[in-house]
Design a protein around this motif. Structure first.
Motif, PDB file in Angstrom:
ATOM      1  N   GLY A  11       0.811  -1.212   0.000  1.00 47.85           N
ATOM      2  CA  GLY A  11       0.000   0.000   0.000  1.00 47.85           C
ATOM      3  C   GLY A  11       0.843   1.259   0.000  1.00 47.85           C
ATOM      4  N   ASP A  12       1.912   1.268   0.796  1.00 54.64           N
ATOM      5  CA  ASP A  12       2.810   2.429   0.812  1.00 54.64           C
ATOM      6  C   ASP A  12       3.478   2.617  -0.547  1.00 54.64           C
ATOM      7  OD1 ASP A  12       2.201   2.987   3.427  1.00 54.64           O
ATOM      8  OD2 ASP A  12       3.938   1.915   4.251  1.00 54.64           O
ATOM      9  N   GLY A  13       3.880   1.505  -1.166  1.00 55.77           N
ATOM     10  CA  GLY A  13       4.509   1.599  -2.480  1.00 55.77           C
ATOM     11  C   GLY A  13       3.544   2.096  -3.545  1.00 55.77           C
ATOM     12  N   LEU A  14       2.304   1.621  -3.513  1.00 51.90           N
ATOM     13  CA  LEU A  14       1.301   2.090  -4.468  1.00 51.90           C
ATOM     14  C   LEU A  14       1.006   3.571  -4.277  1.00 51.90           C
ATOM     15  CD1 LEU A  14      -1.251  -0.874  -4.465  1.00 51.90           C
ATOM     16  CD2 LEU A  14       0.195  -0.145  -6.362  1.00 51.90           C
ATOM     17  N   ARG A  15       0.984   4.015  -3.031  1.00 50.47           N
ATOM     18  CA  ARG A  15       0.733   5.435  -2.767  1.00 50.47           C
ATOM     19  C   ARG A  15       1.791   6.301  -3.436  1.00 50.47           C
ATOM     20  NH1 ARG A  15       1.674   6.500   3.140  1.00 50.47           N
ATOM     21  NH2 ARG A  15       3.789   6.222   2.350  1.00 50.47           N
TER      22      ARG A  15
END
Length: 300
Positions: free
Chosen positions: A286-290
């Motif tokens: 999720g952090d990477g997608l953000r």
């Protein structure tokens, strides 16, 4: 000077006409450069494979009882040992992956669908519709999610399907607020007003012209929401309110093994590690997608 201006204009036009495939490529390159996100993605893919093909990997029946084999410490035959009822913990961990991912994905699908519809209605229509919807969302947010999930489980009863509904309902306000805020920030833009002028109706404007600009926020929140759903599922199972026996669920395994923390700590360690790894993987992704979906972050 004219040549420089022409080159600048050409650069802007090229950026404006950038193909969607090129943008997706940039997002993927950004995601690949994030080591944490790739680790999370690999773990999630492994969990999905385990959930789908888990029965082929189980050395024992996860629900088979054998009191004569209770509390066998980890060894070459029982890699993670056995529990108080003689069930193979390794097989139950694998079986629990299917349940945790199923509940997590299904709960997020419910909350995402309902939350998006409510947030879109509140943000686009405004007025009384916005006030009524958002006050209900505020009341739900005022109660800790796990307590609200317990209340829903008390009303609905126990079981996998009830756990999916309860966990899905408690997450609706988060998606509603994200969608509403995003719509409020773009609904007065020129392209939205132009869509109104040419005769497009509200639902078409929202889902064709506005929602594509909201999609990145929803995707990130949904990815992180799966980790929250897995945690809530485990919490309900630990309290005995979620998935019921004979199904193997990590939270239920923790709850039933907590009395053996000193005599057989491995019965708690392995389910706890499974929950931790799963939640961490979805958070990393999720952090990477953000970052990948944020143009400013990609430039940095």
């Amino acid at each position: 000077m004219d040549s420089a201006n022409n080159n600048a204009a050409a650069g802007k036009n090229a950026a404006a006409l950038e193909k969607p495939e090129s943008q997706l490529r940039q997002m993927w390159d950004s995601l690949k450069s994030n080591k944490g996100a790739m680790v999370g993605l690999v773990i999630i893919l492994l969990l999905v494979l385990i959930a789908v093909f888990g029965k082929l990997l189980m050395p024992f029946d996860p629900n088979s009882l054998d009191m004569s084999a209770s509390f066998i410490h980890p060894n070459g035959e029982h890699w993670f040992g056995t529990d108080q009822l003689g069930r193979d913990i390794f097989s139950r961990i694998i079986d629990g992956a299917h349940i945790s991912l199923t509940v997590g994905l299904s709960a997020v699908a419910i909350s995402l669908t309902i939350g998006t519809l409510l947030g879109a209605a509140a943000g686009y229509r405004g007025g009384k519709t916005d006030t009524i919807i958002m006050r209900i969302m505020d009341m739900m947010l005022a109660i800790p999610s796990i307590l609200l999930a317990i209340a829903f489980m008390a009303a609905l009863g126990k079981g996998i399907d009830k756990a999916v509904i309860a966990i899905g309902l408690v997450s609706i306000p988060e998606y509603a607020r994200i969608v509403r805020g995003s719509i409020l920030s773009v609904k007065e833009n020129d392209y939205v007003q132009a869509a109104k002028v040419v005769g497009n109706k509200g639902p078409r404007i929202v889902f064709k012209h506005i929602m594509p600009n909201v999609l990145s926020s929803i995707v990130v929140r949904a990815t992180l929401g799966i980790s929250t759903a897995v945690l809530d599922t485990s919490a309900l199972g630990f309290l005995g309110l979620g998935v019921q026996p004979p199904y193997a669920e990590w939270g239920d395994m923790l709850g039933r093994a907590r009395g053996f923390i000193f005599s057989a700590p491995y019965t708690l360690i392995f389910p706890g590690v499974a929950i931790t790894i799963t939640v961490l993987a979805f958070n990393l992704l999720g952090d990477g997608l953000r970052d990948a979906l944020d143009p400013k972050a990609r430039k940095r």
